[in-house]
Design an enzyme around this catalytic site. Structure first.
Site, short mmCIF file in Angstrom:
data_model
loop_
_atom_site.label_atom_id
_atom_site.label_comp_id
_atom_site.label_asym_id
_atom_site.label_seq_id
_atom_site.Cartn_x
_atom_site.Cartn_y
_atom_site.Cartn_z
N ASP A 19 0.88 -1.17 0.00
CA ASP A 19 0.00 0.00 0.00
C ASP A 19 0.91 1.22 0.00
O ASP A 19 1.46 1.60 1.03
CB ASP A 19 -0.90 -0.02 1.23
CG ASP A 19 -1.75 1.24 1.36
OD1 ASP A 19 -1.78 2.04 0.41
OD2 ASP A 19 -2.37 1.43 2.42
N LYS A 82 3.30 11.21 -3.48
CA LYS A 82 2.23 10.54 -4.23
C LYS A 82 1.35 11.54 -4.95
O LYS A 82 0.82 11.26 -6.02
CB LYS A 82 1.39 9.68 -3.27
CG LYS A 82 0.32 8.84 -3.94
CD LYS A 82 -0.35 7.92 -2.93
CE LYS A 82 -1.44 7.06 -3.54
NZ LYS A 82 -2.02 6.11 -2.56
N GLU A 159 -7.15 0.38 -4.71
CA GLU A 159 -7.21 0.25 -3.25
C GLU A 159 -8.56 -0.27 -2.75
O GLU A 159 -8.58 -1.11 -1.84
CB GLU A 159 -6.87 1.61 -2.62
CG GLU A 159 -5.40 2.00 -2.84
CD GLU A 159 -5.09 3.44 -2.47
OE1 GLU A 159 -6.02 4.14 -1.98
OE2 GLU A 159 -3.95 3.88 -2.69
N ASP A 186 -12.81 5.52 1.15
CA ASP A 186 -11.36 5.42 1.38
C ASP A 186 -10.76 6.82 1.44
O ASP A 186 -10.51 7.45 0.41
CB ASP A 186 -10.72 4.59 0.26
CG ASP A 186 -9.22 4.39 0.47
OD1 ASP A 186 -8.66 4.92 1.44
OD2 ASP A 186 -8.61 3.69 -0.37
#
Length: 525
Positions: A19, A82, A159, A186
Protein backbone atom coordinates in the site's frame (compact mmCIF):
# COMPACT_ATOMS: atom_id res chain seq x y z
CA UNK A 1 4.26 -9.78 15.09
CA UNK A 2 5.12 -11.26 11.74
CA UNK A 3 5.25 -15.00 11.23
CA UNK A 4 8.51 -16.86 11.29
CA UNK A 5 10.34 -17.10 7.96
CA UNK A 6 9.81 -20.86 7.72
CA UNK A 7 6.05 -20.26 7.62
CA UNK A 8 6.46 -19.02 4.07
CA UNK A 9 6.82 -21.47 1.19
CA UNK A 10 10.31 -21.26 -0.24
CA UNK A 11 11.12 -20.37 -3.81
CA UNK A 12 13.37 -18.16 -5.92
CA UNK A 13 11.75 -14.91 -4.79
CA UNK A 14 8.66 -13.65 -3.02
CA UNK A 15 5.79 -11.40 -4.07
CA UNK A 16 4.38 -8.98 -1.50
CA UNK A 17 1.49 -6.54 -1.35
CA UNK A 18 2.31 -2.85 -0.95
CA UNK A 19 0.00 0.00 0.00
CA UNK A 20 2.02 2.95 -1.32
CA UNK A 21 0.41 5.82 0.55
CA UNK A 22 0.67 9.61 0.46
CA UNK A 23 1.71 10.04 4.07
CA UNK A 24 2.24 6.44 5.20
CA UNK A 25 2.79 3.12 3.45
CA UNK A 26 2.49 -0.52 4.46
CA UNK A 27 3.66 -3.89 3.16
CA UNK A 28 2.13 -7.30 3.81
CA UNK A 29 2.72 -10.92 2.90
CA UNK A 30 1.03 -14.26 3.48
CA UNK A 31 2.45 -16.54 6.15
CA UNK A 32 0.78 -19.74 7.25
CA UNK A 33 -2.24 -18.96 5.09
CA UNK A 34 -2.94 -15.54 6.61
CA UNK A 35 -1.88 -12.11 5.36
CA UNK A 36 0.20 -10.12 7.82
CA UNK A 37 1.36 -6.55 7.76
CA UNK A 38 5.08 -6.33 8.36
CA UNK A 39 6.22 -4.23 11.28
CA UNK A 40 9.31 -2.08 10.88
CA UNK A 41 12.47 -2.98 12.73
CA UNK A 42 13.10 0.45 14.25
CA UNK A 43 9.66 1.51 15.45
CA UNK A 44 7.63 -1.69 15.48
CA UNK A 45 4.86 0.17 13.63
CA UNK A 46 2.83 -1.43 10.86
CA UNK A 47 2.96 1.74 8.76
CA UNK A 48 6.02 3.44 7.29
CA UNK A 49 6.08 7.23 6.82
CA UNK A 50 6.28 8.04 3.09
CA UNK A 51 9.07 10.52 3.73
CA UNK A 52 12.45 10.81 2.00
CA UNK A 53 15.34 12.87 3.39
CA UNK A 54 18.56 13.52 1.46
CA UNK A 55 21.62 13.77 3.70
CA UNK A 56 24.51 16.16 3.26
CA UNK A 57 26.91 13.26 2.65
CA UNK A 58 25.01 12.00 -0.40
CA UNK A 59 22.84 9.28 1.13
CA UNK A 60 19.11 8.95 1.73
CA UNK A 61 16.98 8.30 4.79
CA UNK A 62 13.48 6.94 4.28
CA UNK A 63 10.58 6.27 6.62
CA UNK A 64 10.54 7.10 10.32
CA UNK A 65 14.16 8.28 10.38
CA UNK A 66 13.44 10.72 7.57
CA UNK A 67 10.26 11.90 9.30
CA UNK A 68 12.19 12.51 12.52
CA UNK A 69 14.78 14.61 10.67
CA UNK A 70 12.26 16.57 8.61
CA UNK A 71 12.02 19.35 11.20
CA UNK A 72 15.77 19.95 11.20
CA UNK A 73 16.19 19.62 7.43
CA UNK A 74 12.93 20.61 5.68
CA UNK A 75 14.80 21.75 2.57
CA UNK A 76 16.27 18.25 2.19
CA UNK A 77 13.02 16.39 2.80
CA UNK A 78 10.25 15.28 0.45
CA UNK A 79 6.80 14.43 1.79
CA UNK A 80 3.55 13.45 0.06
CA UNK A 81 5.24 12.66 -3.26
CA UNK A 82 2.23 10.54 -4.23
CA UNK A 83 0.39 13.76 -5.00
CA UNK A 84 3.07 14.61 -7.56
CA UNK A 85 2.89 11.28 -9.38
CA UNK A 86 1.98 11.60 -13.04
CA UNK A 87 3.54 15.03 -13.43
CA UNK A 88 6.42 15.50 -15.83
CA UNK A 89 8.09 18.33 -13.91
CA UNK A 90 10.96 17.25 -11.64
CA UNK A 91 11.14 18.10 -7.94
CA UNK A 92 14.11 20.09 -6.68
CA UNK A 93 15.48 18.86 -3.37
CA UNK A 94 18.92 19.41 -1.84
CA UNK A 95 19.99 21.21 -5.00
CA UNK A 96 19.21 18.25 -7.29
CA UNK A 97 16.27 17.45 -9.56
CA UNK A 98 14.39 14.17 -9.32
CA UNK A 99 11.23 12.91 -10.98
CA UNK A 100 8.38 12.03 -8.59
CA UNK A 101 8.67 8.37 -9.57
CA UNK A 102 12.34 8.40 -8.56
CA UNK A 103 11.47 9.69 -5.09
CA UNK A 104 8.68 7.13 -4.84
CA UNK A 105 11.10 4.36 -5.85
CA UNK A 106 13.26 5.18 -2.81
CA UNK A 107 10.23 4.65 -0.58
CA UNK A 108 9.58 1.32 -2.29
CA UNK A 109 13.21 0.30 -1.96
CA UNK A 110 13.06 0.99 1.77
CA UNK A 111 9.78 -0.92 2.08
CA UNK A 112 11.33 -3.93 0.35
CA UNK A 113 14.37 -3.81 2.63
CA UNK A 114 12.01 -3.92 5.62
CA UNK A 115 10.04 -6.80 4.09
CA UNK A 116 13.12 -8.87 3.30
CA UNK A 117 14.45 -8.36 6.81
CA UNK A 118 11.17 -9.63 8.28
CA UNK A 119 10.42 -12.45 5.86
CA UNK A 120 13.98 -13.67 5.63
CA UNK A 121 13.77 -14.00 1.85
CA UNK A 122 14.42 -11.93 -1.23
CA UNK A 123 11.44 -10.01 -2.55
CA UNK A 124 11.29 -9.89 -6.33
CA UNK A 125 7.70 -8.95 -7.12
CA UNK A 126 4.92 -6.83 -5.74
CA UNK A 127 1.27 -6.00 -6.12
CA UNK A 128 1.17 -2.24 -5.62
CA UNK A 129 -2.11 -0.54 -4.83
CA UNK A 130 -3.27 2.71 -6.40
CA UNK A 131 -6.33 4.90 -5.77
CA UNK A 132 -9.24 3.76 -7.93
CA UNK A 133 -9.50 7.30 -9.30
CA UNK A 134 -5.86 7.45 -10.44
CA UNK A 135 -5.58 8.30 -14.13
CA UNK A 136 -3.22 6.67 -16.63
CA UNK A 137 -0.23 9.02 -16.02
CA UNK A 138 -0.37 8.40 -12.27
CA UNK A 139 -0.63 4.63 -12.73
CA UNK A 140 2.23 4.67 -15.23
CA UNK A 141 4.41 6.65 -12.84
CA UNK A 142 3.62 4.23 -10.00
CA UNK A 143 4.61 1.24 -12.11
CA UNK A 144 7.80 3.04 -13.14
CA UNK A 145 8.65 3.69 -9.48
CA UNK A 146 8.39 -0.02 -8.79
CA UNK A 147 10.62 -0.84 -11.74
CA UNK A 148 13.25 1.71 -10.68
CA UNK A 149 13.24 0.04 -7.26
CA UNK A 150 14.04 -3.26 -8.98
CA UNK A 151 10.60 -4.82 -8.55
CA UNK A 152 8.59 -6.92 -10.92
CA UNK A 153 5.27 -5.08 -10.63
CA UNK A 154 2.85 -7.98 -10.96
CA UNK A 155 -0.23 -5.81 -10.80
CA UNK A 156 -1.51 -2.35 -9.96
CA UNK A 157 -4.51 -3.08 -7.75
CA UNK A 158 -7.16 -0.44 -6.98
CA UNK A 159 -7.21 0.25 -3.25
CA UNK A 160 -10.96 -0.38 -2.82
CA UNK A 161 -10.62 -3.81 -4.47
CA UNK A 162 -7.77 -4.64 -2.11
CA UNK A 163 -9.84 -3.59 0.89
CA UNK A 164 -12.71 -5.82 -0.27
CA UNK A 165 -10.37 -8.83 -0.48
CA UNK A 166 -9.21 -8.23 3.10
CA UNK A 167 -12.80 -7.83 4.24
CA UNK A 168 -13.82 -11.02 2.41
CA UNK A 169 -11.17 -13.03 4.21
CA UNK A 170 -12.26 -11.53 7.54
CA UNK A 171 -15.91 -12.42 6.92
CA UNK A 172 -14.96 -15.91 5.80
CA UNK A 173 -13.21 -16.58 9.09
CA UNK A 174 -16.29 -15.43 10.98
CA UNK A 175 -18.53 -17.61 8.83
CA UNK A 176 -20.47 -14.52 7.74
CA UNK A 177 -19.53 -14.42 4.06
CA UNK A 178 -22.49 -13.51 1.88
CA UNK A 179 -22.97 -11.74 -1.41
CA UNK A 180 -23.58 -8.06 -0.87
CA UNK A 181 -23.47 -4.58 -2.32
CA UNK A 182 -20.64 -2.77 -0.59
CA UNK A 183 -19.44 0.81 -0.61
CA UNK A 184 -15.79 1.64 0.09
CA UNK A 185 -15.16 5.08 1.57
CA UNK A 186 -11.36 5.42 1.38
CA UNK A 187 -9.93 8.61 2.87
CA UNK A 188 -6.16 8.36 2.95
CA UNK A 189 -3.45 10.85 3.70
CA UNK A 190 -3.66 12.58 0.34
CA UNK A 191 -6.36 10.98 -1.82
CA UNK A 192 -10.04 10.07 -1.57
CA UNK A 193 -11.83 7.19 -3.32
CA UNK A 194 -15.55 6.44 -3.32
CA UNK A 195 -16.38 3.06 -4.84
CA UNK A 196 -19.52 0.96 -5.21
CA UNK A 197 -18.72 -2.75 -5.33
CA UNK A 198 -20.75 -5.91 -5.84
CA UNK A 199 -19.20 -8.83 -3.96
CA UNK A 200 -20.07 -12.46 -4.64
CA UNK A 201 -18.17 -14.61 -2.19
CA UNK A 202 -19.31 -17.91 -3.71
CA UNK A 203 -17.10 -17.30 -6.76
CA UNK A 204 -14.58 -14.96 -5.10
CA UNK A 205 -15.80 -12.08 -7.25
CA UNK A 206 -15.28 -8.38 -6.54
CA UNK A 207 -16.98 -6.31 -9.24
CA UNK A 208 -16.53 -2.55 -9.16
CA UNK A 209 -19.66 -0.89 -10.49
CA UNK A 210 -18.82 2.80 -10.16
CA UNK A 211 -15.99 4.87 -8.80
CA UNK A 212 -15.43 8.54 -8.06
CA UNK A 213 -12.94 10.46 -6.00
CA UNK A 214 -10.54 13.34 -5.55
CA UNK A 215 -6.80 12.84 -5.96
CA UNK A 216 -6.12 16.12 -4.13
CA UNK A 217 -8.16 15.50 -0.97
CA UNK A 218 -6.91 13.62 2.08
CA UNK A 219 -5.93 13.76 5.71
CA UNK A 220 -3.03 16.12 5.07
CA UNK A 221 -5.61 18.77 4.14
CA UNK A 222 -7.15 18.42 7.60
CA UNK A 223 -3.66 18.88 9.05
CA UNK A 224 -3.17 21.98 6.91
CA UNK A 225 -6.29 23.58 8.39
CA UNK A 226 -4.74 23.30 11.85
CA UNK A 227 -1.47 24.66 10.45
CA UNK A 228 -3.30 27.68 9.00
CA UNK A 229 -5.08 28.25 12.32
CA UNK A 230 -1.74 28.19 14.14
CA UNK A 231 -0.08 30.52 11.61
CA UNK A 232 -2.89 33.05 12.00
CA UNK A 233 -2.67 32.89 15.79
CA UNK A 234 1.10 33.36 15.73
CA UNK A 235 0.80 36.34 13.40
CA UNK A 236 -1.86 37.92 15.60
CA UNK A 237 0.31 37.48 18.70
CA UNK A 238 3.70 38.44 17.27
CA UNK A 239 3.23 40.11 13.88
CA UNK A 240 5.57 37.47 12.41
CA UNK A 241 4.74 35.59 9.22
CA UNK A 242 6.05 32.19 10.26
CA UNK A 243 5.56 30.80 6.74
CA UNK A 244 8.84 32.49 5.82
CA UNK A 245 10.73 30.18 8.20
CA UNK A 246 10.82 26.61 6.78
CA UNK A 247 12.26 25.02 9.92
CA UNK A 248 9.65 26.52 12.26
CA UNK A 249 6.90 25.76 9.75
CA UNK A 250 7.98 22.12 9.78
CA UNK A 251 7.71 22.11 13.60
CA UNK A 252 4.22 23.62 13.35
CA UNK A 253 3.10 21.03 10.84
CA UNK A 254 4.46 18.20 12.98
CA UNK A 255 2.51 19.42 16.02
CA UNK A 256 -0.62 20.03 13.91
CA UNK A 257 -0.54 16.45 12.65
CA UNK A 258 -0.07 15.13 16.18
CA UNK A 259 -2.94 17.28 17.45
CA UNK A 260 -5.21 15.97 14.68
CA UNK A 261 -4.46 12.40 15.74
CA UNK A 262 -5.07 13.20 19.43
CA UNK A 263 -8.44 14.74 18.63
CA UNK A 264 -9.63 11.41 17.26
CA UNK A 265 -9.57 10.14 20.85
CA UNK A 266 -9.93 13.29 22.96
CA UNK A 267 -12.55 16.04 23.08
CA UNK A 268 -9.81 18.67 23.36
CA UNK A 269 -6.04 18.92 23.26
CA UNK A 270 -3.35 21.49 24.02
CA UNK A 271 -1.40 22.53 20.92
CA UNK A 272 2.09 23.72 21.72
CA UNK A 273 5.28 24.66 19.86
CA UNK A 274 7.97 26.01 22.23
CA UNK A 275 9.88 29.11 21.11
CA UNK A 276 8.43 29.05 17.62
CA UNK A 277 9.40 32.75 17.33
CA UNK A 278 12.76 32.59 19.16
CA UNK A 279 13.67 36.25 18.70
CA UNK A 280 10.61 37.13 20.82
CA UNK A 281 10.92 34.10 23.14
CA UNK A 282 7.39 33.30 21.98
CA UNK A 283 5.85 29.86 22.57
CA UNK A 284 2.65 28.95 20.79
CA UNK A 285 0.26 27.34 23.28
CA UNK A 286 -3.45 27.17 22.60
CA UNK A 287 -6.20 24.65 23.36
CA UNK A 288 -8.01 23.15 20.37
CA UNK A 289 -11.31 21.40 20.90
CA UNK A 290 -12.64 18.68 18.63
CA UNK A 291 -15.65 20.90 17.99
CA UNK A 292 -13.43 23.78 16.80
CA UNK A 293 -11.36 21.38 14.68
CA UNK A 294 -14.52 20.10 13.01
CA UNK A 295 -15.58 23.69 12.31
CA UNK A 296 -12.19 24.41 10.70
CA UNK A 297 -12.49 21.36 8.48
CA UNK A 298 -16.23 21.30 7.76
CA UNK A 299 -15.71 22.22 4.11
CA UNK A 300 -13.26 19.34 3.66
CA UNK A 301 -15.64 16.80 5.16
CA UNK A 302 -18.46 18.13 2.98
CA UNK A 303 -16.19 17.85 -0.09
CA UNK A 304 -16.06 14.06 0.34
CA UNK A 305 -19.81 13.85 -0.23
CA UNK A 306 -19.57 15.45 -3.68
CA UNK A 307 -18.01 12.33 -5.28
CA UNK A 308 -20.63 10.22 -3.47
CA UNK A 309 -23.45 12.30 -4.94
CA UNK A 310 -21.83 12.11 -8.38
CA UNK A 311 -21.44 8.33 -8.14
CA UNK A 312 -25.02 7.61 -7.08
CA UNK A 313 -26.22 10.03 -9.75
CA UNK A 314 -24.74 7.60 -12.31
CA UNK A 315 -25.64 4.36 -10.54
CA UNK A 316 -28.76 2.22 -10.65
CA UNK A 317 -28.60 2.05 -6.86
CA UNK A 318 -29.22 4.47 -4.00
CA UNK A 319 -27.34 4.74 -0.69
CA UNK A 320 -30.22 2.82 0.91
CA UNK A 321 -29.43 -0.19 -1.30
CA UNK A 322 -25.91 -0.57 0.14
CA UNK A 323 -25.53 -3.58 2.44
CA UNK A 324 -22.16 -2.70 3.95
CA UNK A 325 -20.04 0.45 4.11
CA UNK A 326 -16.31 -0.14 4.56
CA UNK A 327 -14.13 2.59 6.02
CA UNK A 328 -10.56 2.53 4.70
CA UNK A 329 -7.57 4.83 5.22
CA UNK A 330 -6.12 6.33 8.38
CA UNK A 331 -8.15 9.52 8.07
CA UNK A 332 -11.45 7.70 8.65
CA UNK A 333 -10.49 7.50 12.33
CA UNK A 334 -11.71 11.10 12.72
CA UNK A 335 -15.07 10.84 14.53
CA UNK A 336 -16.82 13.44 12.38
CA UNK A 337 -15.97 11.44 9.25
CA UNK A 338 -17.50 8.31 10.75
CA UNK A 339 -20.59 10.32 11.68
CA UNK A 340 -20.84 11.87 8.20
CA UNK A 341 -20.64 8.48 6.47
CA UNK A 342 -23.13 6.94 8.89
CA UNK A 343 -25.61 9.74 8.24
CA UNK A 344 -25.17 9.53 4.46
CA UNK A 345 -25.91 5.81 4.32
CA UNK A 346 -28.14 5.65 7.38
CA UNK A 347 -26.06 2.81 8.83
CA UNK A 348 -22.98 2.41 10.95
CA UNK A 349 -19.92 2.03 8.76
CA UNK A 350 -17.58 -0.93 9.30
CA UNK A 351 -14.09 -0.65 10.77
CA UNK A 352 -13.77 -4.37 11.50
CA UNK A 353 -10.39 -4.36 9.79
CA UNK A 354 -7.71 -1.84 10.75
CA UNK A 355 -8.35 0.91 8.15
CA UNK A 356 -4.63 1.60 7.86
CA UNK A 357 -3.83 -2.05 7.11
CA UNK A 358 -6.80 -3.23 5.02
CA UNK A 359 -5.37 -2.21 1.65
CA UNK A 360 -1.95 -3.80 2.26
CA UNK A 361 -3.61 -7.00 3.53
CA UNK A 362 -5.77 -7.22 0.41
CA UNK A 363 -2.76 -6.61 -1.82
CA UNK A 364 -0.94 -9.46 -0.04
CA UNK A 365 -3.86 -11.81 -0.76
CA UNK A 366 -3.69 -10.93 -4.45
CA UNK A 367 0.11 -11.27 -4.42
CA UNK A 368 -0.10 -14.73 -2.85
CA UNK A 369 -2.61 -15.97 -5.40
CA UNK A 370 -0.66 -14.78 -8.45
CA UNK A 371 2.71 -15.89 -7.05
CA UNK A 372 3.96 -19.08 -8.72
CA UNK A 373 4.40 -20.81 -5.38
CA UNK A 374 1.41 -19.21 -3.69
CA UNK A 375 -1.93 -20.56 -2.54
CA UNK A 376 -5.14 -20.75 -4.58
CA UNK A 377 -7.95 -18.32 -3.91
CA UNK A 378 -10.10 -21.13 -2.53
CA UNK A 379 -7.58 -21.61 0.27
CA UNK A 380 -7.86 -17.98 1.39
CA UNK A 381 -11.28 -16.67 0.43
CA UNK A 382 -14.87 -17.88 1.03
CA UNK A 383 -15.53 -19.16 -2.51
CA UNK A 384 -14.54 -22.54 -3.89
CA UNK A 385 -12.91 -21.20 -7.08
CA UNK A 386 -9.12 -21.27 -7.37
CA UNK A 387 -8.82 -17.69 -8.62
CA UNK A 388 -10.13 -14.22 -7.87
CA UNK A 389 -12.48 -12.44 -10.25
CA UNK A 390 -11.61 -8.76 -9.95
CA UNK A 391 -13.63 -6.55 -12.26
CA UNK A 392 -12.68 -2.89 -12.24
CA UNK A 393 -13.93 0.08 -14.21
CA UNK A 394 -12.42 2.99 -16.11
CA UNK A 395 -12.15 5.73 -13.46
CA UNK A 396 -12.15 8.62 -15.95
CA UNK A 397 -13.17 8.76 -19.61
CA UNK A 398 -10.52 8.53 -22.34
CA UNK A 399 -10.62 10.44 -25.58
CA UNK A 400 -8.72 12.28 -28.29
CA UNK A 401 -8.31 15.95 -28.99
CA UNK A 402 -9.97 17.15 -32.18
CA UNK A 403 -8.76 20.03 -34.36
CA UNK A 404 -11.14 22.50 -32.68
CA UNK A 405 -9.79 21.69 -29.21
CA UNK A 406 -12.78 19.60 -28.16
CA UNK A 407 -12.51 16.04 -26.86
CA UNK A 408 -13.95 12.99 -28.59
CA UNK A 409 -14.58 10.60 -25.68
CA UNK A 410 -13.85 7.06 -26.89
CA UNK A 411 -13.93 4.99 -23.70
CA UNK A 412 -16.43 6.27 -21.15
CA UNK A 413 -16.15 6.47 -17.38
CA UNK A 414 -17.32 3.33 -15.53
CA UNK A 415 -16.81 0.97 -18.49
CA UNK A 416 -15.61 -2.38 -17.16
CA UNK A 417 -12.01 -3.28 -17.86
CA UNK A 418 -10.31 -4.83 -19.66
CA UNK A 419 -12.02 -3.09 -22.55
CA UNK A 420 -11.29 -1.91 -26.07
CA UNK A 421 -12.96 0.51 -28.50
CA UNK A 422 -12.18 0.93 -32.19
CA UNK A 423 -12.73 4.15 -34.16
CA UNK A 424 -12.50 4.26 -37.95
CA UNK A 425 -13.13 7.95 -38.56
CA UNK A 426 -9.64 9.44 -38.49
CA UNK A 427 -7.80 10.90 -41.45
CA UNK A 428 -4.86 13.09 -42.41
CA UNK A 429 -4.91 16.89 -42.45
CA UNK A 430 -2.24 17.82 -45.00
CA UNK A 431 -1.20 16.69 -48.47
CA UNK A 432 1.56 14.06 -48.49
CA UNK A 433 1.19 13.35 -44.78
CA UNK A 434 2.70 9.99 -43.75
CA UNK A 435 2.11 10.11 -40.00
CA UNK A 436 -0.72 11.17 -37.72
CA UNK A 437 -0.57 12.44 -34.17
CA UNK A 438 -3.49 11.47 -31.96
CA UNK A 439 -3.36 13.37 -28.69
CA UNK A 440 -4.88 11.28 -25.91
CA UNK A 441 -6.62 12.84 -22.88
CA UNK A 442 -8.37 11.55 -19.78
CA UNK A 443 -11.20 13.22 -17.89
CA UNK A 444 -14.83 14.25 -18.17
CA UNK A 445 -14.32 17.74 -19.62
CA UNK A 446 -15.57 18.69 -23.09
CA UNK A 447 -12.35 20.48 -24.05
CA UNK A 448 -8.70 19.41 -23.92
CA UNK A 449 -7.85 22.10 -21.36
CA UNK A 450 -10.31 20.57 -18.89
CA UNK A 451 -8.66 17.13 -19.00
CA UNK A 452 -5.31 15.48 -18.30
CA UNK A 453 -3.08 14.83 -21.29
CA UNK A 454 -1.79 11.28 -21.28
CA UNK A 455 0.42 11.51 -24.33
CA UNK A 456 0.44 11.32 -28.09
CA UNK A 457 -0.24 8.17 -30.08
CA UNK A 458 1.72 8.39 -33.33
CA UNK A 459 0.69 6.45 -36.45
CA UNK A 460 3.80 6.26 -38.62
CA UNK A 461 4.69 5.14 -42.17
CA UNK A 462 1.24 5.43 -43.70
CA UNK A 463 0.80 5.97 -47.46
CA UNK A 464 -0.28 9.52 -48.45
CA UNK A 465 -4.00 10.05 -49.10
CA UNK A 466 -6.40 13.00 -49.62
CA UNK A 467 -6.69 15.18 -46.50
CA UNK A 468 -9.78 14.54 -44.41
CA UNK A 469 -10.49 11.12 -45.86
CA UNK A 470 -11.59 8.82 -42.99
CA UNK A 471 -9.18 6.00 -43.67
CA UNK A 472 -7.41 5.28 -40.41
CA UNK A 473 -8.65 3.10 -37.55
CA UNK A 474 -7.44 3.51 -33.99
CA UNK A 475 -8.10 1.00 -31.23
CA UNK A 476 -7.85 1.95 -27.57
CA UNK A 477 -7.32 -0.91 -25.11
CA UNK A 478 -7.30 -0.71 -21.34
CA UNK A 479 -5.68 -3.61 -19.52
CA UNK A 480 -6.78 -5.20 -16.26
CA UNK A 481 -4.40 -2.85 -14.45
CA UNK A 482 -6.10 0.19 -15.99
CA UNK A 483 -3.19 0.93 -18.31
CA UNK A 484 -3.78 2.21 -21.83
CA UNK A 485 -2.42 0.74 -25.06
CA UNK A 486 -3.13 1.99 -28.58
CA UNK A 487 -2.89 0.26 -31.96
CA UNK A 488 -3.90 1.42 -35.42
CA UNK A 489 -4.71 0.21 -38.93
CA UNK A 490 -4.58 1.80 -42.35
CA UNK A 491 -8.01 1.00 -43.81
CA UNK A 492 -6.89 1.70 -47.38
CA UNK A 493 -4.26 -1.05 -47.43
CA UNK A 494 -5.23 -3.22 -44.48
CA UNK A 495 -1.74 -2.71 -43.13
CA UNK A 496 -1.41 -2.82 -39.35
CA UNK A 497 0.19 0.38 -38.15
CA UNK A 498 2.44 0.23 -35.12
CA UNK A 499 1.51 2.98 -32.66
CA UNK A 500 3.14 4.17 -29.49
CA UNK A 501 2.01 6.62 -26.83
CA UNK A 502 4.79 9.13 -26.56
CA UNK A 503 5.02 10.70 -23.11
CA UNK A 504 7.76 11.78 -20.75
CA UNK A 505 6.20 9.39 -18.23
CA UNK A 506 6.77 6.26 -20.34
CA UNK A 507 10.33 5.01 -20.05
CA UNK A 508 12.31 2.31 -21.82
CA UNK A 509 14.14 -0.35 -19.77
CA UNK A 510 17.38 1.53 -20.42
CA UNK A 511 15.83 4.76 -19.15
CA UNK A 512 14.56 2.94 -16.07
CA UNK A 513 18.10 1.81 -15.32
CA UNK A 514 19.43 5.34 -15.82
CA UNK A 515 16.82 6.81 -13.47
CA UNK A 516 17.84 4.32 -10.80
CA UNK A 517 21.55 5.04 -11.22
CA UNK A 518 20.94 8.76 -10.72
CA UNK A 519 19.65 8.16 -7.19
CA UNK A 520 21.81 8.19 -4.06
CA UNK A 521 21.99 5.03 -1.97
CA UNK A 522 19.77 4.36 1.02
CA UNK A 523 21.56 4.87 4.32
CA UNK A 524 22.04 1.68 6.28
CA UNK A 525 19.80 1.54 9.38
Amino acid sequence: MCGEPDAVSMGSGYTVGIDLGTTRSAVAYVAGGDPEVITTGNSGESVIPSVVQFTEDGEVNVGQTAANLAVQHPERTVTEVKREMGREEPLTVAGEEYLPEQISSLILEHIIDEAEGSIGRDVEGAVITVPAYFDDPKRTATETAGEIAGLDVERLLPEPSAACLAYGLHESKLGNAASELAFVYDLGGGTFDATLVEIDYEINSVETLHTAGDNELGGSDWTQQIVDWMIDQIHDDTGVDIEDNPEQLARIRQEAKSAKHRLSDLPSTDVSVPFVVPEQSYTFAEPLSRERFEELTADLAAATTEPLDDLFGRADYTPADVDKVLLVGGSVRMPHIQELVGDYFDQEASMEINPEEAVALGAAIQAEIIDDGGADASAMLPGETDDIVLIDVVPQSLGVRLSDGSIDHIIEQDEQIPTSTRKESYGTVEEGQTSVQIRVYQGEGETAEENTKIGTAVLRDIPPRPPGEPSLAVEFRITTDGRLAVTGEDLKTGKQVETKIESALRHSPEEIDDLGEELPALREP
